[in-house]
Structure formats: C-alpha cells, structure tokens
Motif scaffolding. Structure first.
Motif, PDB file in Angstrom:
ATOM      1  N   ASN A 192       1.220  -1.351   0.177  1.00  0.00           N
ATOM      2  CA  ASN A 192      -0.206  -0.323  -0.068  1.00  0.00           C
ATOM      3  C   ASN A 192       1.047   1.260  -0.189  1.00  0.00           C
ATOM      4  O   ASN A 192       1.392   1.195   1.119  1.00  0.00           O
ATOM      5  CB  ASN A 192      -0.158   0.183   1.416  1.00  0.00           C
ATOM      6  CG  ASN A 192      -1.610   1.252   1.274  1.00  0.00           C
ATOM      7  OD1 ASN A 192      -0.932   2.282   0.517  1.00  0.00           O
ATOM      8  ND2 ASN A 192      -1.952   1.410   2.755  1.00  0.00           N
ATOM      9  N   ALA A 193       0.959   1.509  -1.348  1.00  0.00           N
ATOM     10  CA  ALA A 193       1.839   3.276  -1.307  1.00  0.00           C
ATOM     11  C   ALA A 193       1.594   4.159  -0.584  1.00  0.00           C
ATOM     12  O   ALA A 193       2.397   5.274   0.061  1.00  0.00           O
ATOM     13  CB  ALA A 193       1.719   3.542  -2.540  1.00  0.00           C
ATOM     14  N   ASP A 194       0.277   4.099   0.146  1.00  0.00           N
ATOM     15  CA  ASP A 194      -0.067   5.225   0.732  1.00  0.00           C
ATOM     16  C   ASP A 194       0.493   5.343   2.202  1.00  0.00           C
ATOM     17  O   ASP A 194       0.254   6.864   2.952  1.00  0.00           O
ATOM     18  CB  ASP A 194      -1.658   5.274   0.478  1.00  0.00           C
ATOM     19  CG  ASP A 194      -2.258   6.324  -0.142  1.00  0.00           C
ATOM     20  OD1 ASP A 194      -1.666   6.418  -0.952  1.00  0.00           O
ATOM     21  OD2 ASP A 194      -3.729   6.535   0.275  1.00  0.00           O
ATOM     22  N   ARG A 197      -0.884   6.129   9.698  1.00  0.00           N
ATOM     23  CA  ARG A 197      -1.244   6.717  10.371  1.00  0.00           C
ATOM     24  C   ARG A 197      -1.922   6.315  11.441  1.00  0.00           C
ATOM     25  O   ARG A 197      -2.126   5.367  11.760  1.00  0.00           O
ATOM     26  CB  ARG A 197      -1.829   7.970   9.542  1.00  0.00           C
ATOM     27  CG  ARG A 197      -2.540   7.881   9.706  1.00  0.00           C
ATOM     28  CD  ARG A 197      -4.074   9.280   8.558  1.00  0.00           C
ATOM     29  NE  ARG A 197      -5.088   8.698   9.037  1.00  0.00           N
ATOM     30  CZ  ARG A 197      -6.137   9.295   7.674  1.00  0.00           C
ATOM     31  NH1 ARG A 197      -5.174   9.739   6.590  1.00  0.00           N
ATOM     32  NH2 ARG A 197      -7.071   9.024   7.210  1.00  0.00           N
TER      33      ARG A 197
ATOM     34  N   TYR B 107      -5.277   2.502  -9.996  1.00  0.00           N
ATOM     35  CA  TYR B 107      -4.728   3.516  -9.081  1.00  0.00           C
ATOM     36  C   TYR B 107      -5.946   4.287  -7.995  1.00  0.00           C
ATOM     37  O   TYR B 107      -6.091   5.164  -7.861  1.00  0.00           O
ATOM     38  CB  TYR B 107      -5.832   5.063 -10.928  1.00  0.00           C
ATOM     39  CG  TYR B 107      -5.047   4.525 -11.583  1.00  0.00           C
ATOM     40  CD1 TYR B 107      -3.926   4.136 -12.015  1.00  0.00           C
ATOM     41  CD2 TYR B 107      -6.231   3.807 -12.655  1.00  0.00           C
ATOM     42  CE1 TYR B 107      -3.391   4.382 -13.054  1.00  0.00           C
ATOM     43  CE2 TYR B 107      -5.264   3.551 -14.307  1.00  0.00           C
ATOM     44  CZ  TYR B 107      -3.563   4.214 -14.230  1.00  0.00           C
ATOM     45  OH  TYR B 107      -3.222   3.728 -15.305  1.00  0.00           O
ATOM     46  N   SER B 109      -5.554   4.148  -4.810  1.00  0.00           N
ATOM     47  CA  SER B 109      -4.935   4.902  -3.551  1.00  0.00           C
ATOM     48  C   SER B 109      -5.076   6.252  -4.102  1.00  0.00           C
ATOM     49  O   SER B 109      -4.575   7.205  -3.684  1.00  0.00           O
ATOM     50  CB  SER B 109      -3.406   4.394  -2.846  1.00  0.00           C
ATOM     51  OG  SER B 109      -2.057   4.329  -4.201  1.00  0.00           O
ATOM     52  N   ARG B 112      -8.058   7.854  -4.169  1.00  0.00           N
ATOM     53  CA  ARG B 112      -8.214   8.762  -2.694  1.00  0.00           C
ATOM     54  C   ARG B 112      -7.666   9.908  -2.737  1.00  0.00           C
ATOM     55  O   ARG B 112      -8.273  10.655  -1.712  1.00  0.00           O
ATOM     56  CB  ARG B 112      -7.949   7.538  -1.786  1.00  0.00           C
ATOM     57  CG  ARG B 112      -8.978   7.748  -0.945  1.00  0.00           C
ATOM     58  CD  ARG B 112      -8.901   6.429  -0.180  1.00  0.00           C
ATOM     59  NE  ARG B 112      -6.908   6.560   0.239  1.00  0.00           N
ATOM     60  CZ  ARG B 112      -6.673   5.002   0.270  1.00  0.00           C
ATOM     61  NH1 ARG B 112      -7.660   4.375   0.141  1.00  0.00           N
ATOM     62  NH2 ARG B 112      -5.494   5.378   0.471  1.00  0.00           N
ATOM     63  N   ARG B 113      -6.318  10.317  -2.568  1.00  0.00           N
ATOM     64  CA  ARG B 113      -5.407  11.043  -2.154  1.00  0.00           C
ATOM     65  C   ARG B 113      -5.755  12.410  -3.277  1.00  0.00           C
ATOM     66  O   ARG B 113      -5.858  13.325  -2.128  1.00  0.00           O
ATOM     67  CB  ARG B 113      -4.050  10.381  -2.557  1.00  0.00           C
ATOM     68  CG  ARG B 113      -2.726  11.202  -1.875  1.00  0.00           C
ATOM     69  CD  ARG B 113      -2.008  11.350  -1.560  1.00  0.00           C
ATOM     70  NE  ARG B 113      -1.098   9.422  -2.327  1.00  0.00           N
ATOM     71  CZ  ARG B 113      -0.952   9.322  -3.216  1.00  0.00           C
ATOM     72  NH1 ARG B 113      -0.074   9.457  -3.775  1.00  0.00           N
ATOM     73  NH2 ARG B 113      -0.367   8.026  -3.628  1.00  0.00           N
ATOM     74  N   GLU B 174     -11.682   8.314   5.538  1.00  0.00           N
ATOM     75  CA  GLU B 174     -10.923   9.063   5.272  1.00  0.00           C
ATOM     76  C   GLU B 174     -12.550  10.171   5.001  1.00  0.00           C
ATOM     77  O   GLU B 174     -11.997  11.639   5.379  1.00  0.00           O
ATOM     78  CB  GLU B 174     -10.725   9.254   3.436  1.00  0.00           C
ATOM     79  CG  GLU B 174      -9.313   8.705   3.059  1.00  0.00           C
ATOM     80  CD  GLU B 174      -8.204   9.062   3.896  1.00  0.00           C
ATOM     81  OE1 GLU B 174      -8.590  10.363   4.015  1.00  0.00           O
ATOM     82  OE2 GLU B 174      -7.051   8.366   3.908  1.00  0.00           O
TER      83      GLU B 174
END
Lengths: 549, 476
Positions: A192-194, A197, B107, B109, B112-113, B174
């Motif tokens: 997971n690149a994110d 936290r 795509y 993540s 989402r960002r 989120e």
C-alpha cells in the motif's frame, strides 16, 4: 573519487544539536547537493552523500561526545520526515553503484543497532512528517519509533507498488523479525503506497508511540529519559577528538600510518599491509585515553574502515585482497589485552565497536580475501581476526629452513572468542568451526600460546602452509587462479561459505533481502527502459514481463 | 426511508433513494457533518434566515433555487453533471478507451489521495472564514459570505459522496478524517498550509476568493477532465458554483478600488494619509495584499517539475484545464521549456519532459486568468485620471514550494541578494501597520441599504432582488 571522511563544518544535509545526554539529528537535505549530478534531492530524500554524513555524525558522537546516551533522529522540513532513497539517483545509477549504496546504508543502519546492543548509544526516530521507504527503514533501525499523529503523517514502504523493487535497506526483515509485525499485516503494509498513520500504525506495531503535534516534544522528552536509563557504557566526561586521517592517495596505492595498500590494477589485486603497534602503544588505560585517536587500535580501525570503503567504491575491478602484516607479536597481544581488560571503559567499548563493525565491512566486501603470514607478520590477538575473515590463509612453514626454524607465529587471545562478533552474532572462530563447542573449548585452552605454521595447521587455524621453497610460487598461482574466475560466481560463493550456521536479522538483510533486491535490480521489470524504477516520475506505467520466476 | 424523502433531505441525482449502502454511509456521516457545521461554521449566525441559493438539480432551472433558510438546515445536495454516453479517455496513455465508471484497482490510492486533498480544502475555507460575519461591510456581503460557505460545504459533500460510493471502508475513514482535521488546529491541521491561516478581515476574504478560490477552479478544471467519470462529472458541476465565489472576490476588490477612487477624487489627492484618514484603502496597500495572496496561492499548484503530475496525466487521472484546447493529448515525447534556476543560482532556460510540467502549465493558465481582473481594475484607475497600476508579482516571488522556494526574488522576478530581499520584503507585503489600519475599518454594518465606508455599495442585488433587500434576517 568518492571519499568517506567528513568534517562537521562541511555537513550539507544534517544539523546536529548536542545537549547533555541527548544528540538530536535534524535531517534537512540540500536539494542541489547530490553527490553526483543528474538529480535533485527533493523531500528529504537521500543519496550516498547524505548517508556518509550520517555515518560520520554518529561516529563522532560515539567518540567525541561520550555523555550522549540517546540520539534522536528527526527532520527539519515541515510535514516531511524523509521520502527515502532518491529514486532518480537509483534510476540513473549503474548496478554496482546501487549495490554499494545499499551496502553502505545498511551498514550505517546496522551500526545503530550494534551500538544499541553493546552498551553504547541508543536511537529514537522522532518521525514528524511523512516517512516513506528508506526514511522508514532508518526509523526501523532505531530502538524506538515515535510518530506525530496529525492525521496526515504516515509511515510507508511503497517500493513494491510504486517502484517495482524491495525496501532493501532492511525494511522487510526488520518489520517481521525485529518488530514482529504479523506477516499478513506486513503484506498489506508493503503493498500500500499510501502508508499508515496514527493509532493504526501503533496497532500494527509499525511505530511504538504516537502523540499529537502539540504533545510530540513531551513524548520525545519522556522517551529519551526512559531510554537513557537503559544505556550502560556512556559514562565518559571528555570526548576523544577524531583527528583527520593521515592518508596519502597515489596512483599506486593508499597509505596511512598503520596500513599501506598497494593496488595492482592490471592483475586486479590489492595488498593491504598492516603495520602493527609499537612499544609506545603498550601503555596503561589512562595513557590510552590521552593518546586518543593516535592510539594504534583506534587509528588502525579508522584507517581500515576508510580503506575498505575506498576500495569498494573506487576500485570495482580489484577482485582479490591479500592481507599481510609486520610487527611484534608481543605488542599486538599487549594492545589486545588493553581492549580485553578495559571493556567497561566507554572509550574502549567504542574502539571495540568500531573494530567489530569494520571487520564486518570486510566480511561484506564482495572481494576474495587471502591472508598471508610470512616472517615479519604479527597476526595475533585482534589481528588474528584477519586470518578468520579470510577465504584462505597461507602461513610460511620454516621447519625445513636452515636459518629460521622458530617463526612466524600466531597467537590466539580472548578477543577472538568474544567481542568481535560477525553479523551472524558469532565470533569468526565459532563461525569457522560452525559453533562446534568441544573444538572451541580446546582452542580456548591455547590462548596466549605461540603457534608456528605446523602447530597452527594442526589446530585447523590455517589453510595452507607452504615451505620456504614453494612459498612465492604457491601464492602467485593461487592469486592468479582466483582472478581468472567469474567475479559474480566468486562473490556468490564467498557470501555463502563465509556464513555457515544460524541466521540473524543482519544475515537475512545481507543474504536473503540483498540477494533478492540485487536480482530485482538486474531484471527488466525494474530497470529496462519500460521498468518501474526507470519510468518512475515520467508518468508512464511499467510494462511487466508477467512470468513468475 | 422512501425515495421521495431522500430527495427532500439530500437533493441528488445519483439515485440515492435506491442505493442502500450509500444511504448507510451518508446517514452515518451526515450527523457528524451537521455537528461540524455548528461548531466550526459561521460564528453567531446559525439561527439567522439567509437568502441562499440551493442546487436541487443540474439543469438550468434547478441549479439555483433561491429562498431564505437557516444555514444548519441548508439542503446540501449531491450532483454530478449528466453522463455523456460512450465518453472516451481523451489524454494520457489510454486515449480512446472507455472512461471508468468504477475506480480501477491500480489507481485506487492515487485517486483517493487526489479527492481527499481537494476535499480537505472545502471545509477548511469555511473554518478560516468563520469569524468574518462579525465585521461584514453590509448585509449583501454577509449573505455572499454565507453563500460561499454553504457551497464549500456542498463541495465537501460532493467529495465525500465519491469517497463513500467508490472507495469502500478506506473511503469512509477518509471522509470522517475530513471533519476531524480543522484549519489552524495545531494537532490536526488541514493538509495544505495556506488553509491553516485564519482570514480575519474582509480585504483578505476578497483576495482569498479572487486568488485562492481561483486555484480551486483550476484544480477542479483539471479533475473535470479525469478518466474516472464520476469524478469528472462531479467537478464539472462544482465549477458552476466556484465561478460565483470568484465573482464575489472580483466585485469585492472592484468595489474597494471604486471607493478609494471616489475618495481620491473628492479630496483631489493621492496622499496615502489623506485617503486613509477618509476611511478608504490606498491602492498601495491593496497592491501589497495582492502580492501576498497571489504568491501564496501559486504554491498550491505544486512544484514546477513534478513526477506526481506526470503520473496523474499519463494515467488519465488529472488533465490540463481545458484539455481539448491542446493539440497533443499524449505529450509522451514532447518537452517544455521554461526559465529555471541553474546550479549557480542564475536564471537559465531549462527543458523538461512535458508531462513533468503539468503543474506549471496549469499555473500559467491560472495566472492569465488572474490578469483579467487586474486589467479591469487598472482601467477604472486610469479612467479616474490616476497613473497608478496594480500588478501581479512575478511567479518566482516569495515561493515556498517548487524551484523558487526560498530563493530571493523581487516582485519583478529579478534575483536579488538575501540582504536586499529581507530589507524590502516589509514594503512588498502587508505590514503590521497596514493590518492594524485594515482591522480598524472592520466594523459590522447590518443596516438595510448601508455599506461600510471603505467599500462602494454593490451596483445590483442578488437574483434581481433590490440592493436594499434584507438578505440576512439577524433578529432570530
């Protein structure tokens, strides 16, 4: 030519604040000051130059600031701890550069843990912003990881999803071995690149403590004082200044006070000739402290470390290192016993630590090592380690010679059994005999005994003992044969043979993780024109060869 | 709850009435949103009736339904522009393939960002502006402030809808975090720095709506090109409302300048002291506010050379504003040339791959758009017979992000020494004295047909109503 010695007033990427028993290292990478041209060091990403400074800083803290018990690593850039190794640097680098870069950074990280586990300084990562890839791997090498909980700062290992490579500076290994993150959670985390936290990062054991920004300094203070209490051997008052090395680099070689290295590029051989301690080095511990970085053992450790790094980076084709020495066996044994008898003196503990880490660098140098004991040698005590670090040893057998029937000799000492462990956690002797206890007990009984070639051979401490007539020819042939083999096959062979027996976190990093990473670094899926590492930043997607191998 | 009830409670064109999982998600989120609005929304006016525009459908009749409403009861709706059948991806590496109606896994993540970053700015500006009602220059302006606020709230809804509908559990988490971060909160700040500075005076508010909301417009224009069709359609509809916010900024600044020129003409002077003594804002101070807000808004576009922007473009996630205006929609091998900073700290021409320059291309379109207002204002000044010209500072001036970050540059774009920069910066940006003066003008005016003395009255009302209409009923 890349060099590794630095002076504090030349640091470009770090700010150091020393306050009593705490040193705080602020990472603030200067974008335009990459060690090579062609990339900007954005977002506190690092290259070899940044890590060379880190290595120098930590080394100086060990010796020059003996009151410091805890090193806090944090960032001076807002909301950004570190983006890890610079991807453009990796993308444009040759394979050899990538490997040497990873090796050096691995050694610096391992050095944190080596200090922490042996009574020296401990490390706390105060992650005050986004912390990705190599940035998180620095944190993983620390004793504790503190993460600011501001709802946006994350820790992550995005190498697989973003770059098609591994978190190769210990990331994967420390996650599951050191921090004991469950493997399925680690699987999610590493894909997971994110990143993760706040509280979830604690729940997943990715960090130890979190605090909101307004309480983050309090948390750091609290943890520093807790961790400080567990540090055993940082009890010095006055530091030992690490003076600049007395080094002379010429086309033929590199000379220091205790080592003269000769480089023969045509034959691809380097001779490392060690000049042993003299009677001026055989002194009591207070005198040793007065001599500081001029004392033989510290000088030798620093010079050997510097030489290994220079050869690794700048002499890629030198495949065989022959190690020779000259000096008095009695003096090297006396210097060794100063180290053995004063283990609880912080300065001696630091010298021993540096020797241990430096000898480990030699184990990891991807070069064939032949240690050669001739008439003038002094491979005893701590220098006997160079016999056991070698792939082969040659000792001159003078029993048939009319003139000199006595020497040369080698002598074991306690230090060969404890204190200079390899990355597998075992001494080189224990490794040599695959931890065979009866054998090691028998060897311990001959500590202090002078052994000539035949005796040493009998004790299985030496590989080959040519007599005086065969001596020169035997060594020439062996070295020539060695340099004719495939360098890749030799590196692979040696890396396997040097580490029999059990695994540790470090052997897994240098073995499993590094080997896989280096394989991936050579594969088209990472480094071809359509590979993920090459295309990073261009926006284009990698085209994978989807065969699983 | 029936379909009809849903339409009443949350106006929408996404078939909310039949989508059970979306209903569940939004029902969970809506009370938190209402709490947030009560705690962090406009301070002191929650019980007032405000003459507001509500979107009830996307057609020309429905997007602007006017009526008096208490803000906490405002009907925040969910609207996407109508679907274009067979829409195809029109830029990047996948040109010609059908656009995506669901999020592609690869795509997930990054999309989402993008949505979270955009979404975070919407409630942030409401929080930044919450104290402004106390110093409004007129009921008309007060109403405009609230209109901007509720629509920023609706834009948050729009982003939350996307997170709920397309991003599963992560999306719901989120969406909650969007309400947990608060502007200026030390512990949970908003994502982008600019959105953590409170806006405490109306000059800054007009500057914000002119310059910073215009950044929002360009971000939305880029996302309106997206191959992720629901995102594109959502942003297309948001742009209609965003245009109104910039209108508030542009007319606000125009009216300030008008008032200043009136005072200058009455007193026949361009003396700063005389203008200030008469309660108007001198043009030099306005210039300093322009310098401040323009330069801080430029940072929002990101770095001049950006790998993220290349990834977003190549993969069709985020296009250039008005992508169809460009000839090459792949830009795979093309380059972009611009004045960059050399290693020796001089300005030099640099060439980079076009895809890495997308932030800069968007920024340039933004700058051109900003210049329109400046031209109008300068015309006004000239017509009054004064030889003063308002200017946008150089895009290199006072940057904190990108290649000019921390570089000492004058508003004209020249490299200068640190010494010169430090010495002059006070003269280029609003000084403490300027801020004190502006604050001294900030006195609430709520009488019908009255406007504060530092700004001209509007020249027409809202929705063809009279200027003197009671746009906000304060006594409640």
């Amino acid at each position: 030519m890349i060099t590794f010695d630095r002076e504090p007033d030349t640091y470009k990427h770090w700010k150091v604040d020393i306050n009593e028993n705490r040193a705080t290292l602020f990472l603030d990478v200067s974008e335009k000051d990459g060690i090579k041209p062609g990339y900007d060091l954005k977002l506190n990403s690092y290259d070899l130059g940044v890590d060379i400074e880190l290595n120098d800083i930590v080394q100086r803290i060990r010796f020059e600031h003996p009151k410091v018990k805890v090193v806090v690593i944090t960032s001076n850039q807002e909301k950004n701890f570190s983006a890890g190794a610079n991807i453009y640097m990796l993308g444009q680098s040759e394979h050899t550069w990538k490997v040497n870069f990873c090796k050096f950074t691995n050694e610096t990280r391992n050095g944190f843990e080596d200090s922490s586990y042996t009574g020296s300084i401990k490390f706390i990562a105060a992650v005050n912003g986004i912390c990705a890839g190599g940035g998180y791997e620095v944190a993983l090498a620390c004793d504790e990881i503190l993460l600011v909980d501001d709802r946006s700062s994350t820790v992550s290992l995005p190498e697989v999803p973003l770059l098609g490579v591994l978190p190769g500076t210990g990331g994967v290994t420390r996650l599951i071995d050191k921090r004991k993150v469950r493997k399925d959670i680690a699987d999610i985390f590493c894909t997971n690149a994110d990143g993760v936290r706040g509280k979830k990062a604690v729940d997943w054991k990715l960090v130890d403590y979190i605090a909101p920004p307004s309480k983050f300094d309090d948390l750091i203070n609290e943890r520093v004082s807790k961790v400080t209490a567990s540090v055993k051997l940082r009890n010095g008052e006055n530091g030992i200044k690490l003076k600049a090395l007395n080094r002379n680099i010429t086309n033929e070689g590199i000379d220091y006070d205790t080592i003269k290295a000769r480089i023969n590029r045509e034959d691809r051989i380097a001779n490392i000739h060690i000049i042993g301690p003299k009677s001026v080095d055989v002194i009591d511990i207070n005198e040793v402290i007065k001599m500081g970085s001029n004392w033989w053992a510290l000088k030798f450790a620093r010079e050997l470390e510097d030489l290994i790094l220079l050869l690794r980076t700048n002499e890629l084709e030198v495949g065989v290192l022959t190690i020779t020495s000259e000096g008095s066996t009695d003096d090297i044994l006396s210097v060794t016993s100063i180290l053995e008898d004063n283990k609880n003196v912080w300065f001696i503990n630091e010298i021993t630590g540096l020797l241990r880490r430096t000898l480990s660098r030699l184990d990891m140098s991807s070069r064939s090592i032949f240690t050669i004991i001739d008439n003038n040698s002094c491979f005893s005590g701590l220098l006997a380690e160079l016999l056991f670090a070698a792939d082969r040893t040659y000792m001159l057998n003078n029993s048939m010679s009319p003139e000199n029937t006595k020497g040369p000799f080698i002598t074991l000492s306690d230090i060969n059994f404890i204190s200079l462990e390899m990355v597998n956690g075992l001494s080189r002797l224990a490794t040599r005999f695959n931890n065979d206890e009866p054998k090691l007990n028998a060897l311990h009984k001959i500590v202090g005994k002078k052994l000539n070639a035949e005796e040493a051979f009998e004790e299985e401490l030496i590989t080959i003992i040519p007599d005086d007539l065969d001596w020169n020819e035997e060594i020439r042939l062996s070295v020539e044969e060695r340099t004719s083999f495939s360098p890749d096959a030799l590196t692979g062979l040696e890396a396997n043979l040097r580490f029999p027996g059990k695994e540790t976190c470090e052997t897994k990093i240098f073995g499993r993780l590094t080997a896989w990473q280096n394989w991936i670094f050579n594969r088209p899926n990472a480094v071809s024109e359509k590979g993920a590492l090459k295309l990073f930043g261009t926006g284009s997607r990698a085209k994978f060869d989807n065969k699983r191998v | 709850m029936t379909n009809l009830n849903y339409q009443e409670k949350i106006p929408n064109n996404v078939d909310l009435g039949t989508d059970l999982s979306l209903q569940r998600a939004l029902e969970h989120w809506q009370p938190k949103f209402k709490n947030w609005w009560t705690e962090m929304g406009p301070e002191g006016f929650q019980a007032s009736d405000v003459y507001l525009r509500t979107a009830t459908s996307v057609d020309s009749d429905g997007w602007a339904t006017y009526g008096k409403v208490k803000m906490p009861e405002y009907r925040w709706g969910i609207f996407l522009n109508d679907k274009v059948e067979d829409r195809k991806i029109h830029f990047g590496d996948n040109i010609g393939k059908p656009v995506w109606q669901q999020v592609p896994g690869d795509y997930r993540s990054i999309l989402r960002r993008l949505i979270v970053t955009q979404g975070d700015t919407e409630p942030a500006s409401v929080e930044q502006q919450r104290e402004l009602g106390k110093t409004c220059p007129s009921l008309f302006d007060l109403r405009n402030l609230f209109q901007v606020n509720v629509e920023e709230g609706r834009h948050l809804w729009a982003m939350v809808y996307l997170l709920h509908a397309y991003f599963g559990r992560d999306g719901r988490e989120e969406a909650e975090a969007l309400l947990e971060r608060n502007s200026g909160d030390v512990d949970n700040p908003r994502i982008l720095g600019t959105f953590n500075e409170p806006i405490t005076d109306w000059v800054s508010f007009f500057m914000f709506t002119y310059f910073t909301d215009r950044d929002g417009k360009y971000q939305l224009k880029s996302l309106a090109e997206s191959s992720f069709d629901p995102l594109a359609r959502t942003c297309q509809f948001m742009l209609t409302e965003e245009a109104h916010h910039m209108q508030v900024g542009e007319t606000g600044i125009t009216r300030m300048i008008q008032r200043t020129l009136e005072v200058m003409n009455e007193l026949k002077t361009d003396s700063i002291d005389a203008i200030r003594n008469a309660g108007a804002i001198d043009l030099q101070t306005i210039q300093r506010y322009i310098n401040f807000w323009f330069s801080s808004s430029l940072d929002l576009f990101g770095s001049e050379i950006s790998s993220n922007s290349a990834t977003a473009f190549a993969n069709g996630l985020k296009g250039r504003p008005d992508e169809m205006r460009y000839e090459d929609h792949s830009e795979k091998n093309s380059t972009f040339t611009f004045d960059g900073l050399s290693l020796e700290n001089t300005i030099e021409t640099q060439t980079i791959p076009m895809r890495n320059a997308m932030n800069e291309i968007t920024r340039r379109a933004y700058v051109t758009d900003c210049e329109v207002g400046l031209k109008r204002w300068n015309r006004l000044i000239k017509k009054s017979g004064y030889n003063i010209e308002l200017k946008l500072p150089s895009t290199r001036f006072r940057r904190n992000i990108g290649i000019w970050a921390g570089v000492d540059v004058s508003p004209e774009g020249q490299l200068i020494t640190k010494n010169e920069y430090d010495k002059s910066l006070g003269a280029w940006l609003p000084s403490e004295n300027d801020k004190e003066f502006i604050n001294s003008l900030m006195v609430q005016v709520t009488k019908i047909n009255k406007t504060a003395g530092w700004i001209a009255s509007p020249n027409r009302g809202i929705n063809n109503m009279d200027i003197g209409y009671e746009y906000v009923n304060l006594k409640k």
